[in-house]
Motif scaffolding. Structure first.
Motif, PDB file in Angstrom:
ATOM      1  N   UNK A  43      28.155 -11.109  49.458  1.00 56.31           N
ATOM      2  CA  UNK A  43      28.289 -11.451  50.864  1.00 56.31           C
ATOM      3  C   UNK A  43      27.801 -10.265  51.672  1.00 56.31           C
ATOM      4  N   UNK A  44      26.789 -10.496  52.508  1.00 60.06           N
ATOM      5  CA  UNK A  44      26.295  -9.449  53.400  1.00 60.06           C
ATOM      6  C   UNK A  44      26.997  -9.622  54.735  1.00 60.06           C
ATOM      7  N   UNK A  45      27.802  -8.637  55.115  1.00 58.48           N
ATOM      8  CA  UNK A  45      28.570  -8.710  56.353  1.00 58.48           C
ATOM      9  C   UNK A  45      27.701  -8.221  57.511  1.00 58.48           C
ATOM     10  N   UNK A  81      25.898 -15.454  52.506  1.00 61.04           N
ATOM     11  CA  UNK A  81      26.213 -15.577  51.082  1.00 61.04           C
ATOM     12  C   UNK A  81      24.935 -15.598  50.236  1.00 61.04           C
ATOM     13  N   UNK A  82      24.944 -14.854  49.130  1.00 56.68           N
ATOM     14  CA  UNK A  82      23.774 -14.760  48.259  1.00 56.68           C
ATOM     15  C   UNK A  82      24.199 -15.017  46.822  1.00 56.68           C
ATOM     16  N   UNK A  83      23.502 -15.929  46.171  1.00 54.61           N
ATOM     17  CA  UNK A  83      23.677 -16.160  44.739  1.00 54.61           C
ATOM     18  C   UNK A  83      22.501 -15.528  43.996  1.00 54.61           C
ATOM     19  N   UNK A 115      22.526 -19.680  53.633  1.00 57.63           N
ATOM     20  CA  UNK A 115      22.772 -19.103  52.327  1.00 57.63           C
ATOM     21  C   UNK A 115      21.450 -18.790  51.641  1.00 57.63           C
ATOM     22  N   UNK A 116      21.493 -17.954  50.614  1.00 54.20           N
ATOM     23  CA  UNK A 116      20.277 -17.540  49.922  1.00 54.20           C
ATOM     24  C   UNK A 116      20.516 -17.575  48.414  1.00 54.20           C
ATOM     25  N   UNK A 170      20.052 -23.526  52.831  1.00 49.05           N
ATOM     26  CA  UNK A 170      19.922 -22.547  51.748  1.00 49.05           C
ATOM     27  C   UNK A 170      18.449 -22.261  51.483  1.00 49.05           C
ATOM     28  N   UNK A 171      18.101 -20.988  51.474  1.00 48.80           N
ATOM     29  CA  UNK A 171      16.746 -20.557  51.127  1.00 48.80           C
ATOM     30  C   UNK A 171      16.726 -20.061  49.688  1.00 48.80           C
TER      31      UNK A 171
END
Length: 386
Positions: free
Chosen positions: A319-321, A328-330, A357-358, A373-374
């Motif tokens: 998670x980039x704050x 959110x990044x997976x 999201x990414x 989502x990208x």
């Protein structure tokens, strides 16, 4: 000399602060960088026993040789001189007088807090980031090279084989730096602990379980984790504090700041071993996390990275704050997009009410899904201001 992305920030700090502290792991290129940027400044390494003795026994006499400042390397070895440095820089209003380097963040910060608080600009210099070693658009499979080789400068200039360099680096680190921080009597047990920790990369840190396997209590494990953190070997990624769900985990996840060191500790030497290793996915995740940390430290920014996991198994790798929003990044090591990549993101987006999201993966196809989502190659995120 390979150009460092931290150069611009270091020069900027030297125009504001009277003292600049460049900290990072041993052999990350701190000395090379500061001597290249400030060639007019005298250079002294306090690893030298004669210079260290001089600084400890007669700090006034030692510092009097540098009326216009100097580069003091591995300055945490002589904590007594910080009080004397305070008197010098308070008398002289010029910025950028002294450049301090150190490979132990705890000892250096402790000394600075006591004597030089408010007078020092900090910069962390970690091993090479991908955008320092490989230009944008390079076709080299950077993830495999970085996973096996890592980013420590001596592996690139002069090009020491990793099979020769890492064993000596680990031995030097344990025998010198570890003993400097903590009086650990059984270094063989400590080395075993480091190797076992490498096998838990990307996992939650369970000190009780790790202590049982090493054969020491959890307080000792906690102390040793602190040693590895303060000397920039590992990074503990904390869970995000915002309570989207009260059943969230509270333990941090363990990552190493250099993926080559992890592969060495796990006995991975070839691409074939890497592709078949059960920790391939965790190592790839470690690579992306460490690169995103370097992206921030090279710009002198706070590390705004977290993870999220609830006790039913839903997890977001990163998670980039961004202050007003969380990205959110997976992270996936595969090269082919599949539906499993989106399950946790879908759950988290519904839970949080956010719309972006990414998915970062090892393939090259780029997609933008209807749910916001990208999907992109992992290196693309490092070219953006994330």
């Amino acid at each position: 000399m390979i150009s460092r992305k931290a150069t611009e920030k270091l020069l900027e700090l030297s125009t504001f602060f009277k003292v600049i502290a460049v900290v990072g792991p041993r052999q990350s290129g701190k000395t090379t960088l500061v001597r290249a940027i400030f060639p007019e400044k005298p250079y002294v390494t306090l690893e030298d026993p004669d210079q260290r003795r001089f600084a400890l026994e007669d700090p006034r006499g030692f510092l009097s040789a540098f009326p216009k400042g100097a580069i003091l390397d591995e300055v945490q070895r002589t904590p007594e001189i910080f009080s004397y440095l305070q008197g010098i820089v308070d008398f002289n209003p010029a910025p950028g007088q002294f450049i301090l380097t150190g490979s132990n963040n705890f000892l250096l910060q402790q000394s600075i807090t006591q004597s030089l608080a408010g007078r020092v600009g900090y910069l962390q210099l970690l091993p090479f980031a991908i955008n320092e070693i490989y230009p944008s658009g390079d076709d080299i499979p950077a993830e495999n090279i970085l996973l096996l080789k890592g980013g420590y400068p001596p592996l690139y200039e002069p090009g020491i084989p990793s099979s020769d360099w890492f064993p000596n680096y680990l031995r030097t680190y344990i025998e010198r730096d570890v003993r400097q921080i903590k009086n650990i009597s059984d270094l063989i047990v400590f080395e075993r602990f480091v190797r076992l920790l490498a096998g838990r990369v990307g996992q939650e840190l369970n000190m009780t379980s790790l202590g049982n396997e090493v054969g020491v209590d959890s307080k000792t494990i906690q102390s040793w984790i602190g040693v590895l953190e303060s000397s920039f070997v590992i990074y503990l990624l904390r869970p995000h504090f915002k309570n989207f769900n009260k059943m969230i985990v509270k333990r941090p996840k363990v990552y190493f700041l250099d993926t080559g060191l992890v592969s060495f500790l796990l006995g991975i030497n070839t691409s074939e071993q890497l592709s078949q290793h059960p920790l391939r996915g965790s190592l790839f995740e470690n690579l992306v996390v460490s690169e995103m940390i370097k992206l921030r430290t090279n710009r002198g920014e706070e590390i705004n990275l977290y993870f999220w996991r609830d006790k039913t198994g839903h997890e977001i790798d990163l998670l980039v704050d961004r202050g007003l929003e969380l990205l959110p990044i997976e992270i996936k090591s595969g090269m082919t997009i599949n539906s499993d990549y989106f399950k946790n993101l879908k759950f988290w987006l519904q839970l949080s009410g956010q719309e972006k999201g990414v998915v970062l993966y090892a393939g090259n196809q780029r997609q933008t899904r209807s749910n916001g989502v990208q999907v992109m190659n992992w290196k693309e995120i490092l070219e953006k201001d994330s």
